[in-house]
Design a protein around this motif. Sequence first.
Motif, PDB file in Angstrom:
ATOM      1  N   ASP A  22     -21.800  14.475  -0.191  1.00 14.94           N
ATOM      2  CA  ASP A  22     -20.439  13.743  -0.153  1.00 14.94           C
ATOM      3  C   ASP A  22     -19.784  13.906   1.091  1.00 14.94           C
ATOM      4  N   MET A  23     -19.358  12.750   1.606  1.00 19.90           N
ATOM      5  CA  MET A  23     -18.856  12.666   2.834  1.00 19.90           C
ATOM      6  C   MET A  23     -17.163  12.498   2.861  1.00 19.90           C
ATOM      7  N   LEU A  24     -16.705  12.695   1.598  1.00 19.92           N
ATOM      8  CA  LEU A  24     -15.277  12.548   1.362  1.00 19.92           C
ATOM      9  C   LEU A  24     -14.548  13.686   2.064  1.00 19.92           C
ATOM     10  N   LEU A  25     -13.623  13.535   2.840  1.00 16.33           N
ATOM     11  CA  LEU A  25     -12.894  14.703   3.238  1.00 16.33           C
ATOM     12  C   LEU A  25     -11.315  14.591   3.113  1.00 16.33           C
ATOM     13  N   ASN A  26     -10.669  15.857   2.964  1.00 15.29           N
ATOM     14  CA  ASN A  26      -9.448  15.814   2.549  1.00 15.29           C
ATOM     15  C   ASN A  26      -8.593  16.102   3.832  1.00 15.29           C
ATOM     16  N   ILE A  27      -7.835  15.000   4.186  1.00  8.44           N
ATOM     17  CA  ILE A  27      -7.116  15.216   5.654  1.00  8.44           C
ATOM     18  C   ILE A  27      -5.768  15.358   5.499  1.00  8.44           C
ATOM     19  N   THR A  28      -5.188  16.271   6.315  1.00  8.03           N
ATOM     20  CA  THR A  28      -3.752  16.628   6.170  1.00  8.03           C
ATOM     21  C   THR A  28      -2.925  15.821   7.283  1.00  8.03           C
ATOM     22  N   TYR A  29      -2.033  14.867   6.851  1.00 11.37           N
ATOM     23  CA  TYR A  29      -1.126  14.037   7.760  1.00 11.37           C
ATOM     24  C   TYR A  29       0.238  14.637   7.952  1.00 11.37           C
ATOM     25  N   ASN A  30       0.540  14.686   9.233  1.00 11.73           N
ATOM     26  CA  ASN A  30       2.052  15.182   9.364  1.00 11.73           C
ATOM     27  C   ASN A  30       2.212  16.492   8.705  1.00 11.73           C
ATOM     28  N   GLU A  31       1.338  17.329   8.512  1.00 13.11           N
ATOM     29  CA  GLU A  31       1.298  18.858   7.944  1.00 13.11           C
ATOM     30  C   GLU A  31       1.884  18.793   6.442  1.00 13.11           C
ATOM     31  N   THR A  32       2.219  17.602   5.846  1.00  7.04           N
ATOM     32  CA  THR A  32       2.538  17.682   4.469  1.00  7.04           C
ATOM     33  C   THR A  32       1.751  16.762   3.532  1.00  7.04           C
ATOM     34  N   LEU A  33       1.417  15.652   4.078  1.00 10.26           N
ATOM     35  CA  LEU A  33       0.498  14.474   3.062  1.00 10.26           C
ATOM     36  C   LEU A  33      -0.845  14.746   3.336  1.00 10.26           C
ATOM     37  N   THR A  34      -1.399  14.605   2.191  1.00  9.56           N
ATOM     38  CA  THR A  34      -3.141  14.818   2.173  1.00  9.56           C
ATOM     39  C   THR A  34      -3.380  13.802   1.672  1.00  9.56           C
ATOM     40  N   LYS A  35      -4.693  13.279   2.270  1.00  9.99           N
ATOM     41  CA  LYS A  35      -5.092  12.073   1.584  1.00  9.99           C
ATOM     42  C   LYS A  35      -6.922  12.293   1.909  1.00  9.99           C
ATOM     43  N   ASP A  36      -7.658  11.940   0.746  1.00 12.83           N
ATOM     44  CA  ASP A  36      -9.176  11.756   0.946  1.00 12.83           C
ATOM     45  C   ASP A  36      -9.605  10.539   1.348  1.00 12.83           C
ATOM     46  N   ILE A  37     -10.340  10.706   2.519  1.00 10.55           N
ATOM     47  CA  ILE A  37     -10.729   9.544   3.165  1.00 10.55           C
ATOM     48  C   ILE A  37     -12.557   9.692   3.170  1.00 10.55           C
ATOM     49  N   ASN A  38     -12.956   8.341   3.215  1.00  6.99           N
ATOM     50  CA  ASN A  38     -14.391   8.457   3.263  1.00  6.99           C
ATOM     51  C   ASN A  38     -15.092   8.143   4.795  1.00  6.99           C
ATOM     52  N   ASP A  39     -16.394   8.553   4.886  1.00  5.08           N
ATOM     53  CA  ASP A  39     -16.956   8.155   6.326  1.00  5.08           C
ATOM     54  C   ASP A  39     -16.550   6.669   6.927  1.00  5.08           C
TER      55      ASP A  39
END
Length: 206
Positions: A109-126
């Motif tokens: 699974d290449m789905l990664l949890n990325i944190t934006y602006n130190e507060t917002l998190t989002k799962d993004i794929n490749d």
Amino acid sequence: MKNHLRVFLIFGIFYIFQGCDYFDTVDLTNSIKFENGSYQYEDVLIPKEKTREYDYQILFNGDYETVPKHIRGCVCHLKTCIRFCCNPKQLLLKGKRTCEDIDKNIHYDMLLNITYNETLTKDINDLEFIVQQHLPVPCHDHFYLEPDNPDHAWTLYENGTLLRHFDSALLTKQDYCLQPRKFQDLYKLVPYHCLPPVDNSTVYSK
């Protein structure tokens, strides 16, 4: 001394005019080049002013290593980049700075949890990020963070910085890389890093 001065002057000039860190670039050797000097890298068009010729690479400890001349582009200023050790379908070799095609049926699974602006998190794929796979692998002795070990938790930020929770260390893309590793019958994406100075009570996976 003159050679070292030349390297630092060149790198300094590139940083001033491009504002781009070496670890935010990709090798454009096999990319399509257009008449206006821009390059097509995957689905990103990199303008001429965000490219330059390199004859070196920067290692995890900051040393410069001479390599054949090639063009690199600052793609990470145009799209989110994820730092891999090498090709996502390969496995990192123990005790080496290289990867190999050990398992041709590798899938994970290449789905990664990325944190934006130190507060917002989002799962993004490749499809939503650029895979950086041609940067030099950090060190020969790799230690990894176990995916199901609560003591090995980590957070990946949009700028590529990785927070290692157990010691609150912020690792740049110069310090770590992601690569799949087999755990029992499943492959999982894990961060590999170099061993920092620690006391003997700290346990790492190697």
